[in-house]
Design an enzyme around this catalytic site. Structure first.
Site, mmCIF file in Angstrom:
data_model
loop_
_atom_site.group_PDB
_atom_site.id
_atom_site.type_symbol
_atom_site.label_atom_id
_atom_site.label_comp_id
_atom_site.label_asym_id
_atom_site.label_seq_id
_atom_site.Cartn_x
_atom_site.Cartn_y
_atom_site.Cartn_z
ATOM 1 N N GLY A 9 3.560 13.048 -44.115
ATOM 2 C CA GLY A 9 3.466 14.127 -43.144
ATOM 3 C C GLY A 9 4.585 15.313 -43.474
ATOM 4 N N GLY A 13 6.212 19.731 -39.021
ATOM 5 C CA GLY A 13 6.557 19.120 -37.808
ATOM 6 C C GLY A 13 8.031 18.067 -38.351
ATOM 7 N N ILE A 14 7.809 16.886 -37.688
ATOM 8 C CA ILE A 14 8.852 16.193 -37.988
ATOM 9 C C ILE A 14 9.078 15.690 -39.670
ATOM 10 C CG2 ILE A 14 9.568 13.769 -37.486
ATOM 11 C CD1 ILE A 14 8.290 14.314 -34.766
ATOM 12 N N ASP A 33 0.991 14.493 -48.045
ATOM 13 C CA ASP A 33 0.397 14.907 -47.126
ATOM 14 C C ASP A 33 -1.144 15.440 -47.486
ATOM 15 O OD1 ASP A 33 -0.401 16.869 -44.708
ATOM 16 O OD2 ASP A 33 1.947 16.670 -44.240
ATOM 17 N N ASP A 42 -4.997 11.553 -48.460
ATOM 18 C CA ASP A 42 -5.538 11.479 -47.104
ATOM 19 C C ASP A 42 -5.259 9.898 -46.537
ATOM 20 O OD1 ASP A 42 -6.934 10.986 -44.610
ATOM 21 O OD2 ASP A 42 -8.881 11.986 -45.418
ATOM 22 N N LEU A 43 -4.342 9.751 -45.911
ATOM 23 C CA LEU A 43 -4.057 8.483 -45.415
ATOM 24 C C LEU A 43 -4.787 7.931 -44.167
ATOM 25 C CD1 LEU A 43 -0.308 9.230 -45.194
ATOM 26 C CD2 LEU A 43 -1.316 7.663 -46.825
ATOM 27 N N SER A 112 5.969 6.518 -30.600
ATOM 28 C CA SER A 112 5.853 7.697 -29.577
ATOM 29 C C SER A 112 6.231 7.034 -28.231
ATOM 30 C CB SER A 112 4.360 8.115 -29.574
ATOM 31 O OG SER A 112 4.344 9.014 -28.485
ATOM 32 N N TYR A 153 -4.545 7.004 -28.871
ATOM 33 C CA TYR A 153 -3.340 7.631 -29.517
ATOM 34 C C TYR A 153 -2.209 6.455 -28.941
ATOM 35 C CZ TYR A 153 0.819 10.133 -30.547
ATOM 36 O OH TYR A 153 1.990 10.532 -31.180
#
Ligand code: NAI
Length: 259
Positions: A9, A13-14, A33, A42-43, A112, A153
């Site tokens: 990633g 972002g993070i 990524d 592509d994970l 999260s 999610y």
């Protein structure tokens, strides 16, 4: 000494913030990524995960000090389960044997607040923990059919936290000196959440569901700093922890008796 750290990633972002912090301190970052990364893979697919592991090991010259799995997607689709759970677990498990040979090996994932405080689909969580991706995806599709896609999610992140707590203390992880932990952010200002902030009704929902009395919504660097410490040699004794970096949201919602 230069440490080699794989960050998924890393393009946004993070993950991007963390990669910047690590490079600033002299680490070699191998970013993963979909695009704009050292390793484009592509994970969300089995082939993509295998490509990611193989490419990271090649670029790292067969020696790796840390891995941080930040790549993730929001939304209530089967892809969320594929990327957020199976993509993370496959990357970490694939890199674990090489990591174990490092002098101070560290691994971290991004869970999260949603995985801690929101309702989940227990069947999806169970299928994830059984490592059965086909079953988890089929159950996710069933959840969507009955209008419960919003559970996916939180389910993906809850499963990830449970997987981490289960394996972090085992001989393959703690037993080989690998510290494996998670940061669970509250709401972070990244491209993932930008569409939510554009919607006034959604802003009100977020304020109620994820109250952040300490300094409000976080910048991605705040999460990056916490991840940086988790994977630093200074972190010698933390294992299997899900650390909320959430402006106090988890403590506000779950209260003083959960810790
Ligand atoms: P972001 O959307 O800015 O970055 C996510 C990155 O992951 C993107 O660069 C994207 O291309 C990559 N990615 C997505 N699917 C991928 C795939 N199949 N293969 C490879 N890479 C893929 O999102 P953000 O906010 O930086 O999120 C990072 C992590 O933090 C995610 O796991 C997310 O669930 C988690 N998180 C974010 C929160 C927030 O408020 N932004 C709150 C709590 C957790």
């Amino acid at each position: 000494m230069t440490r080699k750290i794989a960050v998924s990633g890393s393009a946004s972002g993070i993950g991007r913030a963390l990669a910047g912090l690590l490079r600033e301190q002299g680490d070699q970052v191998i970013g993963i990524d979909l695009k704009d990364a050292d390793v484009c893979a592509d994970l969300g697919t089995r082939d993509g995960r295998a490509l990611a592991v193989e490419s990271v090991l090649r670029l790292a010259g067969g020696a790796l000090d840390g891995v941080v799995a930040c790549a993730g997607v929001a939304g209530g689709t089967p892809l969320t389960v594929r990327v957020n759970y199976f993509g993370v677990v496959a990357l970490l498990e694939g890199l674990r044997p090489v990591l174990a040979a490092a002098p101070a090996p560290r691994a971290a994932v991004v869970c999260s607040i949603a995985g801690g405080i929101q309702p989940v689909d227990p069947d999806v969580v169970a299928a994830c923990l059984e490592g059965d991706e086909d079953a988890a995806v089929a159950l996710a599709e069933r959840a969507i059919e009955r209008g419960a896609g919003a559970l996916l999610y939180p389910s993906s992140k809850s499963a990830l936290a449970r997987w981490l707590r289960r394996v972090a203390v085992t001989p393959g992880w703690a037993g080989t000196g690998i510290s494996l932990n998670a940061i669970a952010p509250g709401i972070v200002l990244t491209p993932m959440t930008a569409p939510l902030f554009a919607d006034e009704a959604m802003r009100a929902v977020m304020a109620t569901a994820v109250p952040m009395p300490l300094n409000g919504h976080a910048r991605p660097e705040a999460i990056g700093e916490a991840l940086r410490w988790l994977i630093s040699p200074a972190n010698t004794h933390m294992a299997g922890q899900v650390v909320y970096v959430d402006g106090g949201a988890e403590a506000t919602v779950r209260g003083p008796d959960v810790y």
